[in-house]
Enzyme design. Structure first.
Site, PDB file in Angstrom:
ATOM      1  N   LYS A  14      17.458  26.285  31.285  1.00 43.70           N
ATOM      2  CA  LYS A  14      18.261  25.664  32.320  1.00 43.70           C
ATOM      3  C   LYS A  14      17.635  24.324  32.701  1.00 43.70           C
ATOM      4  O   LYS A  14      16.507  24.053  32.355  1.00 43.70           O
ATOM      5  CB  LYS A  14      18.339  26.569  33.565  1.00 43.70           C
ATOM      6  CG  LYS A  14      19.214  27.781  33.322  1.00 43.70           C
ATOM      7  CD  LYS A  14      19.423  28.619  34.577  1.00 43.70           C
ATOM      8  CE  LYS A  14      19.765  27.857  35.799  1.00 43.70           C
ATOM      9  NZ  LYS A  14      20.945  26.965  35.654  1.00 43.70           N
ATOM     10  N   ASP A  25      25.211  31.049  38.536  1.00 37.18           N
ATOM     11  CA  ASP A  25      24.827  29.751  37.968  1.00 37.18           C
ATOM     12  C   ASP A  25      25.220  29.691  36.495  1.00 37.18           C
ATOM     13  O   ASP A  25      25.564  30.713  35.885  1.00 37.18           O
ATOM     14  CB  ASP A  25      23.303  29.544  38.132  1.00 37.18           C
ATOM     15  CG  ASP A  25      22.890  28.084  38.002  1.00 37.18           C
ATOM     16  OD1 ASP A  25      23.744  27.218  37.703  1.00 37.18           O
ATOM     17  OD2 ASP A  25      21.693  27.800  38.210  1.00 37.18           O
ATOM     18  N   SER A  62      28.675  21.845  35.518  1.00 37.77           N
ATOM     19  CA  SER A  62      30.133  21.806  35.345  1.00 37.77           C
ATOM     20  C   SER A  62      30.735  23.212  35.398  1.00 37.77           C
ATOM     21  O   SER A  62      31.866  23.384  35.867  1.00 37.77           O
ATOM     22  CB  SER A  62      30.490  21.121  34.023  1.00 37.77           C
ATOM     23  OG  SER A  62      29.897  21.795  32.931  1.00 37.77           O
ATOM     24  N   THR A  63      29.998  24.223  34.934  1.00 36.98           N
ATOM     25  CA  THR A  63      30.517  25.594  35.003  1.00 36.98           C
ATOM     26  C   THR A  63      30.557  26.052  36.456  1.00 36.98           C
ATOM     27  O   THR A  63      31.527  26.673  36.909  1.00 36.98           O
ATOM     28  CB  THR A  63      29.654  26.550  34.153  1.00 36.98           C
ATOM     29  OG1 THR A  63      29.371  25.915  32.901  1.00 36.98           O
ATOM     30  CG2 THR A  63      30.372  27.859  33.907  1.00 36.98           C
ATOM     31  N   THR A 108      24.228  24.921  39.840  1.00 34.35           N
ATOM     32  CA  THR A 108      24.625  23.520  39.665  1.00 34.35           C
ATOM     33  C   THR A 108      25.198  23.319  38.264  1.00 34.35           C
ATOM     34  O   THR A 108      24.740  23.959  37.310  1.00 34.35           O
ATOM     35  CB  THR A 108      23.390  22.616  39.836  1.00 34.35           C
ATOM     36  OG1 THR A 108      22.880  22.799  41.154  1.00 34.35           O
ATOM     37  CG2 THR A 108      23.716  21.134  39.643  1.00 34.35           C
ATOM     38  N   GLY A 168      19.542  21.268  32.443  1.00 34.77           N
ATOM     39  CA  GLY A 168      20.257  20.121  31.881  1.00 34.77           C
ATOM     40  C   GLY A 168      20.768  19.201  32.986  1.00 34.77           C
ATOM     41  O   GLY A 168      20.823  17.981  32.820  1.00 34.77           O
ATOM     42  N   GLY A 169      21.106  19.794  34.121  1.00 35.97           N
ATOM     43  CA  GLY A 169      21.574  19.004  35.261  1.00 35.97           C
ATOM     44  C   GLY A 169      20.453  18.598  36.202  1.00 35.97           C
ATOM     45  O   GLY A 169      20.689  17.937  37.211  1.00 35.97           O
ATOM     46  N   GLU A 211      17.105  26.025  41.437  1.00 36.87           N
ATOM     47  CA  GLU A 211      17.811  27.125  40.760  1.00 36.87           C
ATOM     48  C   GLU A 211      16.856  28.298  40.535  1.00 36.87           C
ATOM     49  O   GLU A 211      17.225  29.464  40.726  1.00 36.87           O
ATOM     50  CB  GLU A 211      18.383  26.633  39.426  1.00 36.87           C
ATOM     51  CG  GLU A 211      19.523  25.639  39.614  1.00 36.87           C
ATOM     52  CD  GLU A 211      20.008  25.002  38.332  1.00 36.87           C
ATOM     53  OE1 GLU A 211      21.118  24.447  38.351  1.00 36.87           O
ATOM     54  OE2 GLU A 211      19.301  25.030  37.315  1.00 36.87           O
TER      55      GLU A 211
HETATM   56  C1  5RP Z   1      21.564  22.515  35.991  1.00 37.94           C
HETATM   57  C2  5RP Z   1      21.688  23.654  35.059  1.00 37.94           C
HETATM   58  C3  5RP Z   1      23.039  24.000  34.575  1.00 37.94           C
HETATM   59  O1  5RP Z   1      23.312  25.325  34.885  1.00 37.94           O
HETATM   60  C4  5RP Z   1      23.087  23.809  33.078  1.00 37.94           C
HETATM   61  O2  5RP Z   1      22.668  22.493  32.757  1.00 37.94           O
HETATM   62  C5  5RP Z   1      24.493  24.061  32.516  1.00 37.94           C
HETATM   63  O3  5RP Z   1      25.349  23.056  32.954  1.00 37.94           O
HETATM   64  P1  5RP Z   1      26.883  23.048  32.605  1.00 37.94           P
HETATM   65  O4  5RP Z   1      27.499  24.197  33.307  1.00 37.94           O
HETATM   66  O5  5RP Z   1      27.357  21.708  33.107  1.00 37.94           O
HETATM   67  O6  5RP Z   1      27.028  23.152  31.109  1.00 37.94           O
HETATM   68  O7  5RP Z   1      20.742  24.314  34.710  1.00 37.94           O
HETATM   69  O8  5RP Z   1      20.226  22.240  36.289  1.00 37.94           O
END
Ligand code: 5RP
Length: 218
Positions: free
Chosen positions: A98, A85, A34-35, A32, A100-101, A107
């Protein structure tokens, strides 16, 4: 320091490199963020490359389906060969923060159920010691206050991600102020607190491969 456009470009490049690891006809785990969104878009351009995906969030499920990729339940497939991921932080041992989302629990399940975990980051997420990024912890709602006090006893400063509910119906505490010298020990200890569903440290099961932009971390 990289600009935000440069960071986005590194994420996109990492996603393209991750695509090279996807075995044609396989079922893969998809994370999950943006990446991962770049990765799903790349998968969408090569529709038919995979048989299906197991998704770590409602957000990724929607994006996968929009791009014509079939999403299946983890319980209907065996062990996965590949999980792809992103991460919020990565240390030299490929241990991660991990969540942040907010999708950390699913995950972590997919990382555990996969033979190879490929993690895609931009260079700014590479750290020597984890902890600059606040550590997300998913908590059963009624235990929020109790768990927060337990975290304060351990020297952390938990901040409730107010208004955010995980796909599992739980809440997130983001813990500031920790320098995490022994992530395996901290992950193990925090897992024991009643009410904690999941700790956003991926240290007991780190990534196998880390892609930073267009190069692989060694
Ligand atoms: C979501 C995550 C994401 O992998 C992490 O927050 C990185 O996010 P992004 O690719 O938007 O920087 O752990 O739960």
């Amino acid at each position: 320091m990289a600009t935000s456009a440069e960071r986005e470009e590194q994420k996109r490049q990492a996603a393209e490199r991750a695509l090279e690891r996807v075995e044609p006809g396989s079922i893969i785990g998809v994370g999950t963020g943006s990446t991962v969104a770049y990765f799903i878009d790349a998968l969408g351009r090569h529709r038919g490359r995979i048989e299906a995906a197991v998704s770590s969030s409602e957000q990724s499920t929607a994006r996968l389906r929009e791009r014509g990729i079939r999403v299946v339940d983890l319980n209907s497939v065996g062990a996965l060969n590949l999980y792809v991921d992103g991460a919020d932080e990565c240390d030299p041992h490929k241990r991660l923060i991990k969540g942040g989302g907010g999708a950390l629990t699913r995950e972590k399940i997919l990382a555990a159920a996969s033979r190879t975990f490929v993690c895609m980051i931009d260079a700014a997420k590479r750290v020597d010691v984890l902890g600059r990024f606040p550590l997300p912890i998913e908590v059963i709602p009624m235990a929020r206050g109790y768990v927060a006090r337990e975290l304060v006893h351990r020297g952390g400063t938990p901040v409730w991600r107010d208004g955010f509910v995980t796909d599992n119906g739980n809440v997130i505490l983001d813990v500031h102020g920790w320098r995490i010298d022994d992530p395996v020990a901290l992950e193990t200890e925090l897992n024991q607190i009643a009410g904690v569903v999941c700790v956003g440290l991926f240290a007991r099961r780190p990534a196998d491969v880390v892609l930073i932009g267009d190069r692989e971390m060694t």
